[in-house]
Design a protein around this motif. Structure first.
Motif, short mmCIF file in Angstrom:
data_model
loop_
_atom_site.label_atom_id
_atom_site.label_comp_id
_atom_site.label_asym_id
_atom_site.label_seq_id
_atom_site.Cartn_x
_atom_site.Cartn_y
_atom_site.Cartn_z
N ALA A 197 37.00 -17.88 58.81
CA ALA A 197 36.41 -18.56 59.96
C ALA A 197 35.42 -19.63 59.54
CB ALA A 197 35.71 -17.55 60.87
N ARG A 198 35.33 -20.66 60.35
CA ARG A 198 34.24 -21.62 60.25
C ARG A 198 33.00 -20.96 60.84
NH1 ARG A 198 33.03 -25.09 64.74
NH2 ARG A 198 31.51 -26.70 64.20
N VAL A 199 31.83 -21.25 60.29
CA VAL A 199 30.60 -20.63 60.75
C VAL A 199 29.69 -21.67 61.41
CG1 VAL A 199 28.51 -19.38 60.07
CG2 VAL A 199 30.70 -18.85 58.98
N LEU A 200 29.15 -21.31 62.55
CA LEU A 200 28.22 -22.18 63.28
C LEU A 200 27.00 -21.37 63.66
CD1 LEU A 200 27.68 -24.96 64.65
CD2 LEU A 200 28.81 -24.04 66.69
N ALA A 201 25.83 -21.84 63.29
CA ALA A 201 24.58 -21.14 63.62
C ALA A 201 24.15 -21.53 65.03
CB ALA A 201 23.49 -21.49 62.61
N VAL A 202 24.22 -20.59 65.95
CA VAL A 202 23.79 -20.80 67.33
C VAL A 202 23.50 -19.44 67.94
CG1 VAL A 202 26.13 -20.71 68.28
CG2 VAL A 202 24.36 -21.95 69.52
N ASP A 203 22.49 -19.39 68.80
CA ASP A 203 22.23 -18.12 69.47
C ASP A 203 22.11 -18.36 70.97
OD1 ASP A 203 19.62 -19.05 69.98
OD2 ASP A 203 18.81 -18.09 68.20
N TYR A 204 21.72 -17.31 71.68
CA TYR A 204 21.71 -17.38 73.14
C TYR A 204 20.45 -18.01 73.72
CZ TYR A 204 25.57 -13.96 72.93
OH TYR A 204 26.75 -13.31 72.69
N SER A 205 19.55 -18.47 72.88
CA SER A 205 18.26 -18.93 73.39
C SER A 205 18.29 -20.34 73.95
CB SER A 205 17.20 -18.85 72.27
OG SER A 205 17.56 -19.70 71.20
N SER A 206 19.36 -21.10 73.70
CA SER A 206 19.43 -22.49 74.17
C SER A 206 20.75 -22.73 74.88
CB SER A 206 19.31 -23.45 72.98
OG SER A 206 19.64 -24.78 73.36
N ALA A 207 20.69 -23.00 76.18
CA ALA A 207 21.90 -23.31 76.94
C ALA A 207 22.56 -24.58 76.42
CB ALA A 207 21.56 -23.45 78.43
N ALA A 208 21.75 -25.55 76.01
CA ALA A 208 22.31 -26.81 75.51
C ALA A 208 23.09 -26.59 74.22
CB ALA A 208 21.19 -27.82 75.29
N ASP A 209 22.54 -25.79 73.31
CA ASP A 209 23.25 -25.51 72.06
C ASP A 209 24.53 -24.73 72.33
OD1 ASP A 209 21.24 -26.79 70.70
OD2 ASP A 209 20.30 -24.96 69.93
N LEU A 210 24.47 -23.80 73.27
CA LEU A 210 25.67 -23.04 73.60
C LEU A 210 26.74 -23.96 74.19
CD1 LEU A 210 24.08 -19.85 75.22
CD2 LEU A 210 25.23 -19.99 73.00
N ALA A 211 26.34 -24.86 75.07
CA ALA A 211 27.30 -25.78 75.67
C ALA A 211 27.95 -26.65 74.61
CB ALA A 211 26.60 -26.65 76.72
N ASP A 212 27.17 -27.10 73.64
CA ASP A 212 27.74 -27.90 72.54
C ASP A 212 28.78 -27.09 71.77
OD1 ASP A 212 26.21 -30.09 73.19
OD2 ASP A 212 24.66 -29.69 71.69
N ALA A 213 28.50 -25.80 71.57
CA ALA A 213 29.42 -24.95 70.83
C ALA A 213 30.69 -24.67 71.63
CB ALA A 213 28.75 -23.63 70.46
N TYR A 214 30.55 -24.46 72.93
CA TYR A 214 31.67 -24.06 73.77
C TYR A 214 32.59 -25.23 74.13
CZ TYR A 214 28.94 -19.77 74.79
OH TYR A 214 28.21 -18.62 74.72
#
Length: 288
Positions: free
Chosen positions: A41-58
């Motif tokens: 798998a490719r790894v991306l560091a992101v957690d649930y604390s930022s909606a903006a970061d989650l949106a970028d990941a999703y």
């Protein structure tokens, strides 16, 4: 397009990564810390604390697997709202959410308690309102809980399986491996929406679990009920006092119920044709 798996190095997420990659799909492992390696798998560091970061990941993802961490409820509420906001903005192809033992009420809302403001309820309702294809995996108890040091030591050293449920109390136990199997199928079966309950049906008792351990270890193993607050106390240094007390309180409340079984109508066996492992099968799979 890729499949985003939260908690990819943890007990719940890692088996999902394995199941989805085994199906030949590209996976992005979402972790809280950078620098980790996840096979296949490719790894991306992101957690649930930022909606903006989650949106970028999703954004552009074919699918997203989500589960809430063991944390104080106020933190989980914030995480749930961030996830919902990110899903609404990024609109991934499919979201599969495991409640991690939280229940979804008959009216479609979910929670570890009756409150419509629980984190599980907020996330379930938010996904339903998002217009994004989704399904909710609803387990009861995890067989992996029986590998806690204070549990497995008693089995090995004394021939006693101790757990925080009354003797004779029947529950639908499931493995993290079962959740992963169901999640992988749900990414494919977009026709299945709403709640999919995962666990053994008919439900089994602590005595049944002790018998499975005894057969596997070729010795007599008996079951012994333990007070939930005593049983979970050793986890407080790792989980925190508040989260540990909440878990113990939940078990105390469940112990007053007649059982903790899934229903056949919403079972993965019925909806997906996926049958969870028996305790004996699970013990063999983990090579205990």
């Amino acid at each position: 397009m890729t499949y985003m798996i939260h908690g990819a190095t943890g007990a719940q997420g890692a088996p999902v990564v394995a199941a989805v990659t085994a199906a030949g799909k590209p996976v992005t492992a979402l972790t809280r810390n950078s620098g980790v390696v996840v096979e296949g798998a490719r790894v991306l560091a992101v957690d649930y604390s930022s909606a903006a970061d989650l949106a970028d990941a999703y954004r552009g993802a074919e699918g997203v697997f989500v589960h809430l961490p063991v944390a104080p409820e106020k933190d989980c509420l914030a995480f749930a709202r961030n996830i919902v906001a990110a899903v609404r903005e990024a609109r991934p192809g499919r979201v599969v959410f495991s409640t991690s033992g939280g229940l979804v009420r008959a009216d479609g809302e979910g929670g570890r308690d009756a409150s419509a403001e629980s984190a599980v309820a907020v996330l379930v309702a938010g996904l339903a309102d998002s217009g994004v294809s989704h399904a909710v995996i609803e387990p009861r108890f995890y067989l992996e809980n029986l590998l806690l040091p204070n549990v497995i030591a008693g089995v090995r050293e004394e021939g006693v399986l101790r757990y925080a449920l009354p003797s004779g109390f029947r529950a639908s136990w499931a493995s993290h491996l079962d959740i992963a199997d169901v999640a992988a199928v749900l990414f494919e079966r977009t026709d299945v929406t709403g709640v999919v309950s995962v666990g053994q049906y008919p439900a089994v008792s602590g005595e049944d679990l002790a018998e499975a351990f005894g057969t596997r270890l070729a010795r007599t193993v008996t079951y012994e009920a333990t007070d939930p607050h005593v049983f979970f106390a050793p986890l407080a240094p790792m989980l925190g006092e508040e989260a540990t007390a909440a878990i113990a309180d939940r078990y105390q409340a469940l112990s007053t119920q007649p059982d903790h079984s899934i229903t056949a109508e919403r079972a993965a066996q019925t909806l997906l044709g996926v049958t969870p492992r028996t305790a004996s099968q699970w013990l063999a799979d983990i090579d205990l």
